[in-house]
Design an enzyme around this catalytic site. Structure first.
Site, PDB file in Angstrom:
ATOM      1  N   GLN A 106       5.313   1.433  29.143  1.00  0.00           N
ATOM      2  CA  GLN A 106       6.670   1.307  29.694  1.00  0.00           C
ATOM      3  C   GLN A 106       7.676   1.949  28.747  1.00  0.00           C
ATOM      4  O   GLN A 106       7.493   1.880  27.518  1.00  0.00           O
ATOM      5  CB  GLN A 106       6.992  -0.183  29.856  1.00  0.00           C
ATOM      6  N   SER A 143      14.174  -2.009  31.316  1.00  0.00           N
ATOM      7  CA  SER A 143      12.979  -1.176  31.501  1.00  0.00           C
ATOM      8  C   SER A 143      13.328  -0.012  32.419  1.00  0.00           C
ATOM      9  O   SER A 143      13.987  -0.209  33.441  1.00  0.00           O
ATOM     10  CB  SER A 143      11.866  -1.994  32.152  1.00  0.00           C
ATOM     11  N   ASP A 180       5.254  -7.546  32.075  1.00  0.00           N
ATOM     12  CA  ASP A 180       6.602  -7.087  31.706  1.00  0.00           C
ATOM     13  C   ASP A 180       7.335  -8.117  30.854  1.00  0.00           C
ATOM     14  O   ASP A 180       8.435  -7.854  30.377  1.00  0.00           O
ATOM     15  CB  ASP A 180       7.413  -6.794  32.980  1.00  0.00           C
TER      16      ASP A 180
END
Ligand SMILES: CC(C)(COP(=O)(O)OP(=O)(O)OC[C@H]1O[C@@H](n2cnc3c(N)ncnc32)[C@H](O)[C@@H]1OP(=O)(O)O)[C@@H](O)C(=O)NCCC(=O)NCCSC(=O)CCCCC(=O)O
Length: 359
Positions: free
Chosen positions: A344, A294, A273
């Site tokens: 994502q 996110s 991430d």
């Protein structure tokens, strides 16, 4: 919150000098004799910033405390030497998404048997994490089949979920059906500067304005437990639309060792991430981000890997619109094996940025 008297600490806090392996000799990790930390890297010692040569991701960030059956907390870390209850928090002051995903996968992994491994996870970030309080992880054992086990984990703060994460584990199985894309051809890690070395190079530019000096110095001071070597990083002063693609070498800072694949998958969840969502912003230099987060995060684990060894993160954003952007990523081992795929979506609220040079 002290662990309940019935709950034992799942991973005893490593006492001074305890190697990560013995501290981790529990569910997530077969106890393994720790190799001396002698890993050679292109840039000499592992990292000059590593007081503790064992990765803090293993000794602390992903070392959850068991409070009761299927209930864990990361609260122990505020008794560690770190400020607050979380090792590193981005400047957005929301808990880093990768931390919550990695810790949720740790909690799920503690509830499955030793001989099955994470093959996928899908999460939604439903509320921003509060860096001032610990996170509770509640595991729901959805199903245990002959070959697959499915878990649902809720990350909770102030009585509300901040993340919901479904993950699936599979028993090792062989198959004649196998293929993968070919790894991109890029410079090897030994040929590249780390992100810190790049920032120090930029800071030596006498023409750099004070505003960017401050920003870069703050970035340099962040104790991110990840090492990065960008490939073809854009010149910091270039204000041009870039392709929505980026490649960088990435690994956990510090030593983890062979250990258990479950542990490396949890570390990869943390790593995956970092700097991922910003891939979608590369073409849009003319806008300044007011809010960015996110929305979800998915991962598929394809082959064994070491999260403390350099892996190539190939990131691309095929689409952005409606205040959202989609990013997709592939983590490649140096031998060309595709280890992990990630995807994502994020939300962006932006405003036109003043046209100013960084020089
Ligand atoms: C915020 C989430 C995603 C959605 O919740 P919702 O209630 O629908 O909030 P919004 O209405 O979207 O408002 C959020 C926030 O943004 C401001 N806002 C809203 N609309 C606009 C607009 N058109 N222009 C400008 N600003 C707008 C609004 O003010 C809101 O702020 P607030 O109301 O004052 O609080 C929610 O579900 C959520 O927060 N989910 C959690 C997200 C999360 O924590 N993700 C993980 C952390 S982010 C991360 O780790 C990745 C960082 C990437 C950095 C990198 O790539 O290096």
């Amino acid at each position: 919150m002290a662990a309940s008297s019935g709950g034992k600490k799942l991973l005893p806090e490593p006492s001074k000098g305890t190697s990560a392996a013995s501290a981790h000799s529990s569910i997530l990790r077969k106890s393994s004799s720790e190799k001396p930390v002698t890993e050679a890297t292109g840039s000499g010692s592992k990292s000059s910033r590593n007081e503790d040569l064992h990765s803090v991701l293993v000794t602390s960030v992903l070392n959850l405390e068991r409070l009761d059956l299927d209930l864990y907390s990361n609260e122990h870390s505020n008794r560690c030497t770190f400020t607050g209850t979380h090792h590193w928090v981005p400047r957005s002051r929301m808990l880093f998404g990768g931390q919550i995903v990695g810790q949720a996968l740790v909690a799920a992994a503690m509830s499955v048997s030793e001989n099955i491994y994470a093959h996928s996870l899908h999460c939604y970030f439903v509320r921003a994490g509060d860096p001032k309080v610990p996170v509770l992880y509640q595991v729901d054992r959805i199903r245990d089949g002959k070959s697959f086990s499915v878990r649902s984990v809720k990350a909770i703060q102030h009585g509300n979920p901040i993340l919901i994460c479904q993950s699936s584990f599979q028993r090792k199985m062989e198959s004649p059906i196998h293929h993968q894309f070919t790894m991109p051809v890029v410079p090897s890690p030994n040929e590249l500067l780390t992100q810190e070395e790049l920032i120090q190079k930029y800071l030596r530019d006498p023409a750099l304005t004070e505003k960017y000096k401050v920003g870069l110095t703050k970035l340099l001071a962040e104790e991110v437990p990840i090492e990065i070597k960008p490939i073809n990083p854009p010149e910091y002063y270039r204000r041009v639309a870039l392709e929505s693609k980026q490649h960088f070498w990435v690994r956990a800072r510090g030593y983890i060792g062979e250990g258990n694949m479950k542990l490396h998958c949890c570390v990869a969840a943390y790593i995956s991430d970092y700097s991922f969502l910003r891939t979608a912003l590369l073409p849009h230099f003319q806008y300044k981000v007011k809010f960015m987060a996110s929305l979800d995060h998915s991962m598929w684990f394809h082959a064994p890997f070491r999260s403390d060894e350099w892996m190539l993160y190939e990131c691309e954003s095929p689409w952005a619109g409606s205040c959202r952007g989609l990013v997709q990523g592939r983590l490649w081992k140096q031998d060309g094996v595709l280890a992990v795929s990630c995807a994502q979506e994020g939300v962006f609220y932006v405003k036109p940025s003043a046209a100013e040079s960084k020089l």
